[in-house]
Design an enzyme around this catalytic site. Structure first.
Site, short mmCIF file in Angstrom:
data_model
loop_
_atom_site.label_atom_id
_atom_site.label_comp_id
_atom_site.label_asym_id
_atom_site.label_seq_id
_atom_site.Cartn_x
_atom_site.Cartn_y
_atom_site.Cartn_z
N LYS A 77 0.85 -1.19 0.00
CA LYS A 77 0.00 0.00 0.00
C LYS A 77 0.88 1.24 0.00
O LYS A 77 1.90 1.27 0.69
CB LYS A 77 -0.89 -0.04 1.25
CG LYS A 77 -1.96 1.04 1.31
CD LYS A 77 -2.81 0.86 2.57
CE LYS A 77 -3.96 1.84 2.64
NZ LYS A 77 -4.78 1.66 3.85
N SER A 152 -9.71 1.39 2.74
CA SER A 152 -8.86 2.15 1.86
C SER A 152 -7.78 1.33 1.15
O SER A 152 -7.25 1.79 0.14
CB SER A 152 -8.20 3.27 2.65
OG SER A 152 -7.35 2.73 3.64
N SER A 176 -9.90 -0.87 6.97
CA SER A 176 -9.28 -0.62 5.67
C SER A 176 -8.56 -1.80 5.05
O SER A 176 -8.24 -1.78 3.86
CB SER A 176 -8.30 0.56 5.76
OG SER A 176 -9.02 1.77 5.77
#
Lengths: 481, 70
Positions: A77, A152, A176
């Site tokens: 990420k 996310s 997330s």
């Protein structure tokens, strides 16, 4: 080249010389080239991946010691720092920020010969649950590209589920990791608070967020946890796990375990298909010898409000440093006074981040803190008390990871409050610091449903055993991409 | 009972390393920007690491007061 193998299968094959790491990585890069135009999981791809793969092949052939990962392609990420690599947080504010150091999780995986295949998309500064708030455009759900992949850590989930890598690291502040894992049908893990070092993870809400793996199987998650969990002197909140081996005895099963079904998480607003899937999961667990009954956590109904109050407060403080003075984007200083320069530069934050910074400035401020921030902290401690009480009676708690099916891109973007409510089943684990996992369970009308299990703090190993038991009962169709 | 909080600032001149990272605290014998790391530069993602020696010293010097427990 079969890209649809798990990390542990890959390691076995690479170790025995049945597949070349170079060929596998090259096939992975081709896969990214051919599908990522449609899916937009990646923000940048590692140019040195093939060289790194060749080096590992050389080491395997010459019998040199190779790290435990044997060159597994892992996506990261884009809010975790990799030295000399762009780390943008999917934000215009950090568009050209090149990290000068490795996050602890990154240096640990580097030592074990993992290959970081690329940095993946997310909601800006991890604020959001669809990746629609990425400054560089949304990712698409590989099961149906008209739908959101969750967030996310959406890029992480998309890259794993569409075979653009074998595993990924995401971060979980209010779901997330688990939310996109559920929407894209991968395993997503949020460990006990403090189990994995956050050093090098760009902070959003320090007191509740954790890095967590997204993988194809529960065993892969246990394997990743073995590599990255444990005390880090650079993160004062890390806890000692006595070098626990999470893979050992993962087949222990779930017979005799008591599982609480959280009433508040299967109530109003739940999609009937998700409800059916949850009931199926419960009866499968009972079939394996678990004892399931309902348990009420009353504070859950205030959890989302408390979550947004606390995270906005911490975000407001964490994001104050982005004044464009030490790192940021090109913006000439001529013609500005000091303060007007900063406020102009900060206009480059996207709408969701701006919204949360404004809330974060207001809710803890003098005259308002008692009404908002302190109330939120009270909810947090009452919820923790309730869940600790529940864990005296139950070994595990169960609920659907998300109460609804993946929705269409654009469907909820103009309605922040209804978007906030999608978090209702995931934020409890963050507010209370408990470990939680989302397991792919079912595909309905071409859209995935994930089931969430939670355990008490530091019971990560037992949680993974239970998740593995449930996972073994599930067979899912092939992804259509 | 009335409780009064005091915020006391004092310079600790004999520490080996900086207050929130392990960089050398000695700034006299070095070039600018030599003793610097992601933590003291405030780089995104870095976390402060409190100097234990500083905590010990402040606890000794202010005996009887309750300071941060480390």
């Amino acid at each position: 080249m079969n890209l649809k193998i798990s990390a542990l299968e890959f390691i076995e094959e690479a170790k025995n010389g049945n597949i070349s790491v170079e060929e596998f990585v090259s096939a992975t890069l081709e896969r990214i080239n051919s599908v990522d135009d449609k899916l937009h999981a990646f923000l940048s791809v590692n140019d040195n991946a093939l060289d790194q793969a060749r080096n590992i092949d050389k080491k395997i052939k010459s019998g040199e010691k190779v790290g435990d990962c044997f060159g597994i392609p892992i996506s990261i990420k884009d809010n975790m720092c990799i030295k000399d690599t762009k780390t943008t947080c999917a934000s215009k504010m950090l568009e050209n920020f090149v990290a000068p150091y490795d996050a602890t999780v990154i240096s640990k995986l580097k030592k074990q010969d993992a290959i970081f295949i690329g940095k993946v998309n997310m909601d800006e500064f991890a604020m959001g649950l669809t990746t629609e708030f990425s400054a560089f455009g949304p990712s698409k759900n590989p099961w149906n590209i008209e739908h959101v992949p969750g967030g996310s850590s959406g890029g992480s989930a998309v890259s794993v589920s569409s075979y653009e890598c074998i595993a990924s690291l995401g971060s979980d502040t209010g779901g997330s990791v688990r939310n996109p894992a559920s929407f894209c049908s991968t395993v997503g893990y949020k460990p006990t608070y403090g189990l994995i070092s956050r050093y090098g993870l760009i902070s959003y809400a320090n007191s509740i967020e954790q890095i967590g793996p997204l993988t194809r199987t529960v065993k892969d998650t246990a394997f990743m946890l073995n590599l990255i969990a444990g005390v880090d002197p650079n993160d004062n909140t890390t806890v000692n796990n006595n070098n626990e081996n999470y893979l050992e005895n993962i087949d222990s099963g779930i017979a005799g375990k008591k599982i609480g079904i959280i009433t508040e998480m299967i109530g109003d607003g739940i999609d009937p298909e998700v409800m059916t899937a949850t009931k199926e999961a419960i009866s499968k667990l009972e079939g394996l010898g678990a004892i399931c009954e309902e348990v009420s956590l009353e504070m859950v109904k205030y959890s989302v409000a408390a979550y947004y109050t606390i995270t906005a407060t911490e975000a407001g403080s964490n994001l104050a440093r982005y004044d464009n003075l030490r790192y940021g984007y090109e913006m000439p200083v001529e013609g500005y006074e000091f303060n007007s320069y900063i406020s102009k530069a900060r206009k480059n934050f996207g709408p969701e981040v701006t919204r949360r910074m404004i809330i974060g400035g207001f809710v803890p401020s003098a005259g308002h803190a008692g009404k908002y921030f302190l109330k939120a902290m009270k909810v947090k401690s009452k919820l923790t008390k309730e869940i600790n009480e529940a864990f005296k009676k139950f070994d595990l708690l169960i609920a659907p990871t998300v109460p609804i099916l993946p929705f269409k891109i654009g469907e909820k973007i103009d309605d922040p409050v209804s978007l906030f409510l999608v978090d209702i089943n995931t934020v409890t684990a963050n507010l209370t610091g408990k470990p939680a996992i989302s397991i792919p369970f079912k595909i309905v009308n071409g859209l995935p449903i994930g089931i969430q299990l939670m355990a008490n703090s530091m019971n990560d190993k037992m949680l993974l055993q239970a998740a593995h038991a449930l996972e073994k009962t599930v067979t899912l169709p092939e992804i259509p991409i | 009972m009335t409780k009064i909080g005091l915020e006391i600032h004092c310079q600790l001149t004999n520490l080996e390393s900086k207050l929130f990272c392990s960089c050398k605290a000695n700034y006299r014998e070095f070039e600018p920007n030599e003793n610097i790391c992601p933590v003291c530069a405030g780089m995104p993602g870095s976390l402060p690491r409190l100097n234990q020696e500083a905590v010990k010293k402040s606890n000794n010097d202010f005996n009887g007061f309750e300071l941060f427990n480390s």
